[in-house]
Design an enzyme around this catalytic site. Structure first.
Site, PDB file in Angstrom:
ATOM      1  CB  THR A 117      -0.891   0.011   1.267  1.00 56.09           C
ATOM      2  OG1 THR A 117      -1.484   1.302   1.416  1.00 56.09           O
ATOM      3  CG2 THR A 117      -0.088  -0.254   2.529  1.00 56.09           C
ATOM      4  CE1 TYR A 141      -3.916  -2.099   5.302  1.00 55.47           C
ATOM      5  CE2 TYR A 141      -3.281   0.102   4.569  1.00 55.47           C
ATOM      6  CZ  TYR A 141      -3.682  -1.195   4.285  1.00 55.47           C
ATOM      7  OH  TYR A 141      -3.839  -1.571   2.978  1.00 55.47           O
TER       8      TYR A 141
HETATM    9  N1  UFG Z   1     -13.022  11.196   2.106  1.00 56.55           N
HETATM   10  C1  UFG Z   1     -14.015  12.124   2.363  1.00 56.55           C
HETATM   11  N2  UFG Z   1     -15.229  11.652   2.771  1.00 56.55           N
HETATM   12  C2  UFG Z   1     -15.494  10.328   2.924  1.00 56.55           C
HETATM   13  C3  UFG Z   1     -14.468   9.385   2.653  1.00 56.55           C
HETATM   14  C4  UFG Z   1     -13.234   9.855   2.249  1.00 56.55           C
HETATM   15  O1  UFG Z   1     -13.806  13.328   2.231  1.00 56.55           O
HETATM   16  O2  UFG Z   1     -16.629   9.980   3.316  1.00 56.55           O
HETATM   17  C5  UFG Z   1     -11.708  11.680   1.661  1.00 56.55           C
HETATM   18  C6  UFG Z   1     -10.587  11.274   2.580  1.00 56.55           C
HETATM   19  O3  UFG Z   1     -10.463  12.174   3.651  1.00 56.55           O
HETATM   20  C7  UFG Z   1      -9.400  11.288   1.619  1.00 56.55           C
HETATM   21  C8  UFG Z   1     -10.013  10.849   0.283  1.00 56.55           C
HETATM   22  O4  UFG Z   1     -11.412  11.081   0.420  1.00 56.55           O
HETATM   23  O5  UFG Z   1      -8.910  12.587   1.491  1.00 56.55           O
HETATM   24  C9  UFG Z   1      -9.786   9.383  -0.023  1.00 56.55           C
HETATM   25  O6  UFG Z   1     -10.165   8.627   1.118  1.00 56.55           O
HETATM   26  P1  UFG Z   1     -10.263   7.025   1.096  1.00 56.55           P
HETATM   27  O7  UFG Z   1     -10.697   6.609   2.466  1.00 56.55           O
HETATM   28  O8  UFG Z   1     -11.078   6.590  -0.054  1.00 56.55           O
HETATM   29  O9  UFG Z   1      -8.775   6.564   0.814  1.00 56.55           O
HETATM   30  P2  UFG Z   1      -7.422   6.911   1.605  1.00 56.55           P
HETATM   31  O10 UFG Z   1      -6.614   7.791   0.695  1.00 56.55           O
HETATM   32  O11 UFG Z   1      -7.656   7.384   2.966  1.00 56.55           O
HETATM   33  O12 UFG Z   1      -6.809   5.471   1.759  1.00 56.55           O
HETATM   34  C10 UFG Z   1      -6.247   4.772   0.703  1.00 56.55           C
HETATM   35  C11 UFG Z   1      -6.501   3.293   0.902  1.00 56.55           C
HETATM   36  C12 UFG Z   1      -5.833   2.808   2.152  1.00 56.55           C
HETATM   37  C13 UFG Z   1      -4.384   3.173   2.118  1.00 56.55           C
HETATM   38  C14 UFG Z   1      -4.208   4.645   1.865  1.00 56.55           C
HETATM   39  C15 UFG Z   1      -2.764   4.984   1.693  1.00 56.55           C
HETATM   40  O13 UFG Z   1      -7.873   3.064   0.966  1.00 56.55           O
HETATM   41  O14 UFG Z   1      -5.949   1.413   2.237  1.00 56.55           O
HETATM   42  O15 UFG Z   1      -4.892   5.029   0.684  1.00 56.55           O
HETATM   43  O16 UFG Z   1      -2.568   6.347   1.568  1.00 56.55           O
HETATM   44  F1  UFG Z   1      -3.808   2.877   3.294  1.00 56.55           F
END
Ligand code: UFG
Length: 330
Positions: A117, A141
């Site tokens: 990841t 994680y």
């Molecule tokens: N977001 C929102 N509202 C929501 C959900 C997400 O604004 O309801 C935002 C988050 O704050 C973030 C973006 O959308 O800025 C993407 O969020 P995700 O949860 O879809 O993905 P992440 O970037 O947090 O996480 C992903 C993978 C993880 C991994 C990570 C590594 O899902 O498994 O990238 O950076 F660990």
């Protein structure tokens, strides 16, 4: 020869199964169905319900099916949960991966593909991020996955296990043929949440943070279509089988979209209104993280086919509607 896919009933694992089946490989799926779903597993694969911690079972499967590669997806994957339950993550992700690597070595499986990841980078401080960036995971994680990468490197040096560790950026979308998609309950992923919201499966959703140092104030990510991610795994498998050496590589497109841009695309492609409010930042979210995937392209010839956010949103939406119909029919 056949491929053992752990976590093959989960979101990404089930697409790997499809990718392998589509090219005529024999596929054995090992999944404990704790978060995965049997209906996501291709009927052409052989599904075994069991745990990767059951080393006797894994060893038997390797022998019976002449496994030449293990593609390891079974893992816990919620960053927030990992902060609250770190030992669960070190058990499920690190300790079980150690056991699986040991069985692979003992049984003489030559190739191992590992689902890593972008979280191994933490705040990379480099944009787009290359594989030689500082590794500074910010959550248990990310650390649990980085430890697994380190174990693979050591096992490779000592025992000759060939491995590919693929560092995923933001995986989204669903199988273009509608055979699988993200089916997780309580997903935290932006695109999935947005398509659930337009379909009224959620009353509304929030943008987590509008004060980031980005052009529109919301966080930027590199969203990659799950089928392109799987093509990267297949390319990595071919690379290993061709004896071209180990591979640690980012998988992303190298361009970012803000949360607002993603939500605009979901609204315009579905033609449905999205009930969105603005909220505070989510703890631990970096402002921006985008992949430099030149290494993967150069080493394997990987070329994405679905680098198109509206198409990613459309496939996610189609799958979400499929899930609704499925649940409706009981
Ligand atoms: N977001 C929102 N509202 C929501 C959900 C997400 O604004 O309801 C935002 C988050 O704050 C973030 C973006 O959308 O800025 C993407 O969020 P995700 O949860 O879809 O993905 P992440 O970037 O947090 O996480 C992903 C993978 C993880 C991994 C990570 C590594 O899902 O498994 O990238 O950076 F660990």
């Amino acid at each position: 020869m056949s491929v053992l896919v752990t976590g093959g009933a989960g979101y990404i694992g089930s697409h790997m199964v499809l990718g392998l089946i589509d090219r005529g490989e024999e596929v054995i799926v090992l999944d404990n169905l704790s978060t995965g779903h049997a209906f996501c597993v291709s009927p052409h694969a052989h599904l075994v319900e069991g745990d990767i911690g059951d080393t006797a079972l894994v060893e038997r499967l390797i022998g019976e099916h002449k496994i030449d590669a293990i593609a390891h997806f079974a893992a816990s994957l919620l960053v927030g949960e990992s902060v609250r339950e770190p030992l669960l993550y070190y058990a499920n992700n690190t300790a079980r991966t150690r056991d699986l690597i040991e069985v692979a070595v003992r049984a003489g499986v030559p190739h191992f593909i590992f689902s890593s990841t972008a979280a191994v980078y933490g705040m990379a401080g480099q944009e787009p991020v290359r594989e030689d960036a500082r590794l500074n995971p910010m959550s248990p994680y990310g650390r649990s996955k980085l430890m697994s990468e380190i174990m693979l490197e050591d096992a490779s040096s000592a025992h000759g296990l060939g491995y590919a560790a693929l560092r995923y950026f933001n995986v989204a979308g669903a199988d273009p043929q509608g055979r699988s998609g993200e089916s997780t309950f309580n997903s935290t992923h932006l695109v999935k949440i947005a398509v659930e919201t337009v379909l009224n499966k959620r009353p509304g959703m929030q943008i987590f943070g509008t004060d980031y140092p980005t052009p529109d104030g919301t966080a930027i990510r590199d969203y990659i279509h799950v089928s392109d991610l799987i093509d990267a795994h297949i390319a990595a498998l071919d690379h290993l089988r061709a004896g071209k050496g180990n591979l640690t590589a980012n998988v992303g497109y190298g361009r970012g979209f803000s949360v607002r841009e993603v939500l605009d695309v979901v609204q315009s492609t579905t033609g449905l209104p999205l009930n969105v409010t603005e909220g505070p930042r989510r703890a631990g979210d970096p402002p921006s993280i985008v992949a430099d995937s030149d290494h993967l392209r150069q080493m394997t010839g990987w070329t994405p086919r679905y680098d198109d956010l509206p198409l990613i949103a459309t496939h996610a939406f189609e799958w979400e509607k499929h899930l609704s119909r499925r649940n409706h029919q009981g």
